[in-house]
Write a protein that holds these residues in place. Structure first.
Motif, mmCIF file in Angstrom:
data_model
loop_
_atom_site.group_PDB
_atom_site.id
_atom_site.type_symbol
_atom_site.label_atom_id
_atom_site.label_comp_id
_atom_site.label_asym_id
_atom_site.label_seq_id
_atom_site.Cartn_x
_atom_site.Cartn_y
_atom_site.Cartn_z
ATOM 1 N N VAL A 86 0.873 -1.174 0.000
ATOM 2 C CA VAL A 86 0.000 0.000 0.000
ATOM 3 C C VAL A 86 0.907 1.220 0.000
ATOM 4 C CG1 VAL A 86 -1.732 1.325 1.268
ATOM 5 C CG2 VAL A 86 -1.864 -1.179 1.233
ATOM 6 N N MET A 87 0.800 2.013 -1.043
ATOM 7 C CA MET A 87 1.625 3.219 -1.143
ATOM 8 C C MET A 87 0.733 4.436 -0.927
ATOM 9 S SD MET A 87 3.778 4.737 -4.376
ATOM 10 C CE MET A 87 4.511 3.189 -4.855
ATOM 11 N N VAL A 88 1.102 5.260 0.039
ATOM 12 C CA VAL A 88 0.360 6.490 0.308
ATOM 13 C C VAL A 88 1.245 7.656 -0.100
ATOM 14 C CG1 VAL A 88 -0.685 7.932 2.093
ATOM 15 C CG2 VAL A 88 -0.872 5.429 2.242
ATOM 16 N N VAL A 89 0.770 8.428 -1.059
ATOM 17 C CA VAL A 89 1.558 9.559 -1.543
ATOM 18 C C VAL A 89 0.819 10.844 -1.214
ATOM 19 C CG1 VAL A 89 2.717 10.578 -3.532
ATOM 20 C CG2 VAL A 89 2.380 8.108 -3.442
ATOM 21 N N PHE A 90 1.503 11.767 -0.527
ATOM 22 C CA PHE A 90 0.980 13.112 -0.288
ATOM 23 C C PHE A 90 1.235 13.941 -1.538
ATOM 24 C CE2 PHE A 90 0.866 14.273 4.424
ATOM 25 C CZ PHE A 90 0.621 12.986 4.842
ATOM 26 N N GLY A 91 0.656 15.104 -1.600
ATOM 27 C CA GLY A 91 1.113 16.094 -2.568
ATOM 28 C C GLY A 91 2.436 16.667 -2.091
ATOM 29 N N GLY A 92 2.658 17.932 -2.379
ATOM 30 C CA GLY A 92 3.912 18.565 -1.993
ATOM 31 C C GLY A 92 3.857 19.118 -0.576
ATOM 32 N N VAL A 93 4.754 18.634 0.257
ATOM 33 C CA VAL A 93 4.883 19.199 1.611
ATOM 34 C C VAL A 93 6.363 19.408 1.919
ATOM 35 C CG1 VAL A 93 2.743 18.203 2.490
ATOM 36 C CG2 VAL A 93 4.847 16.905 2.729
ATOM 37 N N ARG A 94 6.642 20.527 2.545
ATOM 38 C CA ARG A 94 8.042 20.812 2.862
ATOM 39 C C ARG A 94 8.448 20.110 4.145
ATOM 40 N NH1 ARG A 94 8.140 27.389 2.200
ATOM 41 N NH2 ARG A 94 6.820 27.220 4.064
ATOM 42 N N ARG A 95 9.731 19.902 4.237
ATOM 43 C CA ARG A 95 10.266 19.378 5.490
ATOM 44 C C ARG A 95 9.923 20.340 6.639
ATOM 45 N NH1 ARG A 95 14.005 15.578 5.254
ATOM 46 N NH2 ARG A 95 14.927 16.197 3.283
ATOM 47 N N ALA A 96 9.926 21.620 6.332
ATOM 48 C CA ALA A 96 9.684 22.620 7.378
ATOM 49 C C ALA A 96 8.341 22.414 8.078
ATOM 50 C CB ALA A 96 9.735 24.034 6.773
ATOM 51 N N GLU A 97 7.343 21.941 7.331
ATOM 52 C CA GLU A 97 6.014 21.748 7.925
ATOM 53 C C GLU A 97 5.790 20.308 8.377
ATOM 54 O OE1 GLU A 97 6.310 23.701 5.128
ATOM 55 O OE2 GLU A 97 5.784 25.602 6.110
ATOM 56 N N THR A 98 6.792 19.449 8.210
ATOM 57 C CA THR A 98 6.584 18.040 8.581
ATOM 58 C C THR A 98 7.705 17.563 9.521
ATOM 59 O OG1 THR A 98 7.615 17.343 6.471
ATOM 60 C CG2 THR A 98 5.209 17.493 6.528
ATOM 61 N N ILE A 307 -3.409 8.433 -3.362
ATOM 62 C CA ILE A 307 -2.755 9.732 -3.546
ATOM 63 C C ILE A 307 -3.630 10.825 -2.942
ATOM 64 C CG2 ILE A 307 -1.828 11.363 -5.228
ATOM 65 C CD1 ILE A 307 -1.458 8.860 -7.101
ATOM 66 N N PHE A 308 -3.134 11.399 -1.854
ATOM 67 C CA PHE A 308 -3.848 12.485 -1.175
ATOM 68 C C PHE A 308 -3.381 13.828 -1.734
ATOM 69 C CE2 PHE A 308 -3.890 9.442 2.622
ATOM 70 C CZ PHE A 308 -5.211 9.064 2.414
ATOM 71 N N SER A 309 -4.268 14.813 -1.727
ATOM 72 C CA SER A 309 -3.817 16.117 -2.240
ATOM 73 C C SER A 309 -4.477 17.309 -1.565
ATOM 74 C CB SER A 309 -4.009 16.195 -3.753
ATOM 75 O OG SER A 309 -5.381 16.284 -4.057
ATOM 76 N N ASP A 310 -5.075 17.133 -0.397
ATOM 77 C CA ASP A 310 -5.614 18.314 0.301
ATOM 78 C C ASP A 310 -4.538 19.382 0.504
ATOM 79 O OD1 ASP A 310 -8.108 17.172 0.495
ATOM 80 O OD2 ASP A 310 -8.142 17.014 2.684
ATOM 81 N N VAL A 311 -3.291 18.970 0.659
ATOM 82 C CA VAL A 311 -2.212 19.947 0.898
ATOM 83 C C VAL A 311 -2.046 20.913 -0.277
ATOM 84 C CG1 VAL A 311 -0.928 18.402 2.428
ATOM 85 C CG2 VAL A 311 -0.387 18.443 -0.021
ATOM 86 N N GLU A 312 -2.538 20.508 -1.456
ATOM 87 C CA GLU A 312 -2.346 21.344 -2.641
ATOM 88 C C GLU A 312 -3.223 22.591 -2.651
ATOM 89 O OE1 GLU A 312 0.090 21.115 -4.766
ATOM 90 O OE2 GLU A 312 0.850 19.438 -3.599
ATOM 91 N N VAL A 313 -4.050 22.733 -1.650
ATOM 92 C CA VAL A 313 -4.776 23.994 -1.465
ATOM 93 C C VAL A 313 -3.776 25.144 -1.323
ATOM 94 C CG1 VAL A 313 -4.928 23.877 1.066
ATOM 95 C CG2 VAL A 313 -6.740 25.021 -0.236
ATOM 96 N N ALA A 314 -2.531 24.794 -1.053
ATOM 97 C CA ALA A 314 -1.458 25.801 -0.969
ATOM 98 C C ALA A 314 -1.395 26.669 -2.225
ATOM 99 C CB ALA A 314 -0.112 25.112 -0.746
#
Ligand code: ZN
Length: 432
Positions: A86-98, A307-314
């Motif tokens: 099972v592969m879970v891929v986020f959208g783009g997130v920086r190390r700074a926020e994770t 593939i999640f992408s709620d973070v792409e609201v950025a």
């Protein structure tokens, strides 16, 4: 956490352990706070969402898969290792926020619940095109892809799905992509490579588009007259579902399907109507999670990519909503892991991988910082990757940089695929 935990050495090791201590100090009630954040998955899903999900699954069951691959439900091709991925891929997130001292507060489950049992690669690098379709294609093929950013062209080398299906005779019902990301198309499920292609591709589902478009249309119809006007909403839903071209509704993933079965259509109409009436906003990633979980329960695919992408609201400039998306992805990743533990088809034989597609641009950049992911910078290219489950011998933090293209050959090997032509290298820490 186990005392036998093995970590790297040197300054970075201290940094990450230090971060975890910081986090622990911030977490006064341990499990209780986790429960508050995570909620009880069943309790937090209101009835309308469940109905919608049920209806969406009825649609999938009725339309998306050939009868032959549905027959017997859990029947799969015989080949392979018996392992599941099972592969879970986020959208783009920086190390700074994770995974940084200030970011850990956004990822309590990844850092507090999952990190201690994981094989954690501190530095997983996207060295390709930092746009969604190319990034996902690169991960899924093990070769840096430079195709159309918006998914108008399929990856040029075989995906893991195709390798798995062709190499081992796995059924289509064994390979799924469930994605929130609107930058993807169903071409993400198979390549244009000679001797491969859609006949060996994955099922590809975009629950968010399906729902958002249907609900938006229903709301529009309601607003123009009266939201409480049941007949008008239902008439609108009816016409949407009967329309010959479903593409505008996000149904294009079903483009090979025949006409909707009236019973399936009825169920869908009822569920969407009910969903619209519930009136509450929902997250695309929540729906993606629910559909993924249902796919696991109904079809038990051996290879599932979520593939999640709620973070792409950025991209719309809301930092608060971007961080909210990270928190949602953190929680849903954990719920996915919990589902794996609770599902007898998966427990004990599944490796789950969590990784972002890329970072985002640094603050102060000419591309508006976190809004975008276009820079050739450490902030944009540097991410992390977490592996959990069957292929993890012991929790470790790996300092060595790895590349996104390394994952495909590694997961292919776990699944029992023949060696594949990849620009990546197999990650030796994951046990085959
Ligand atoms: Zn983006």
């Amino acid at each position: 956490m186990s005392g036998s935990r093995i970590v790297g050495t040197g300054r970075k090791r201290c940094a990450i352990i230090g971060q975890r201590r910081v986090y622990a100090a911030m977490k006064p009630t341990g499990d209780s706070i986790s429960r508050v954040i995570a909620g009880d998955p069943e309790a937090t899903i209101d009835r309308s969402k469940r109905d919608f999900l049920r209806a969406a699954m009825a649609l999938l069951a009725g339309l998306n898969l050939p009868r032959t691959s549905l027959a017997g439900g859990g029947q799969h091709g015989a080949g392979g290792s018996g392992q599941r991925v099972v592969m879970v891929v986020f959208g783009g997130v920086r190390r700074a926020e994770t995974f940084s001292p200030q970011g850990l507060v956004n990822i309590p489950h990844l850092s507090g619940d999952l990190l201690p049992q994981s094989l954690f690669y501190r530095d997983a690098r996207n060295e390709g095109v930092t746009a969604h379709f190319n990034a996902i294609s690169s991960i899924l093929t093990g070769n840096w892809q430079r195709v159309d950013d918006w998914g108008k062209l399929a990856p040029t080398t075989p995906t893991l799905f195709e390798q798995f299906r062709k190499g081992l005779g796995a059924a289509q019902s064994d390979t799924w992509v469930v994605a929130s990301n609107k930058a993807l198309t169903n071409l993400i499920g198979a390549s244009s490579a000679a001797d491969y292609g859609p006949m060996y591709g994955a099922n590809v589902v975009f629950p968010k588009q399906l729902m958002v478009a249907a609900v938006a249309n229903a709301l529009r119809a309601g607003r123009s007259r009266n939201m409480a006007d049941r007949e008008k909403i239902e008439a609108e839903l009816q016409s949407m579902l009967e329309a010959g071209n479903y593409e505008g509704l996000g149904w294009s993933v079903f483009d090979a399907a025949e006409r909707l079965d009236p019973r399936v259509r009825g169920t869908i109409e009822e569920a969407i109507t009910s969903f619209v009436r519930s009136g509450g906003p929902t997250s695309g990633d929540e729906l993606t999670f629910l559909v993924s979980r249902e796919v696991m329960r109904k079809f038990s695919p051996r290879l599932l990519v979520v593939i999640f992408s709620d973070v792409e609201v950025a991209h719309f400039g809301s930092y608060a909503m971007h961080v909210g998306g990270i928190r949602t992805g953190d929680r849903l990743s954990y719920q996915m892991w919990q589902e794996i533990q609770a599902n007898s088809e998966y427990k004990g034989k599944t490796t789950m991988v969590v990784m972002p597609e890329f970072g985002r641009d640094p603050d102060g950049s000419t591309t508006n910082g976190f809004f975008n992911h276009r820079g050739d910078t450490e902030s944009t290219r540097g991410t992390w990757m977490m592996a959990l489950g069957a292929a993890v011998d012991k929790p470790q933090i790996i300092e060595r940089p790895i590349r996104h293209v390394d994952l495909c050959a590694t997961l292919g090997d776990l699944l029992g695929c023949p060696p594949m032509d990849s620009q990546g290298v197999r990650l030796k820490e994951l046990r085959g």
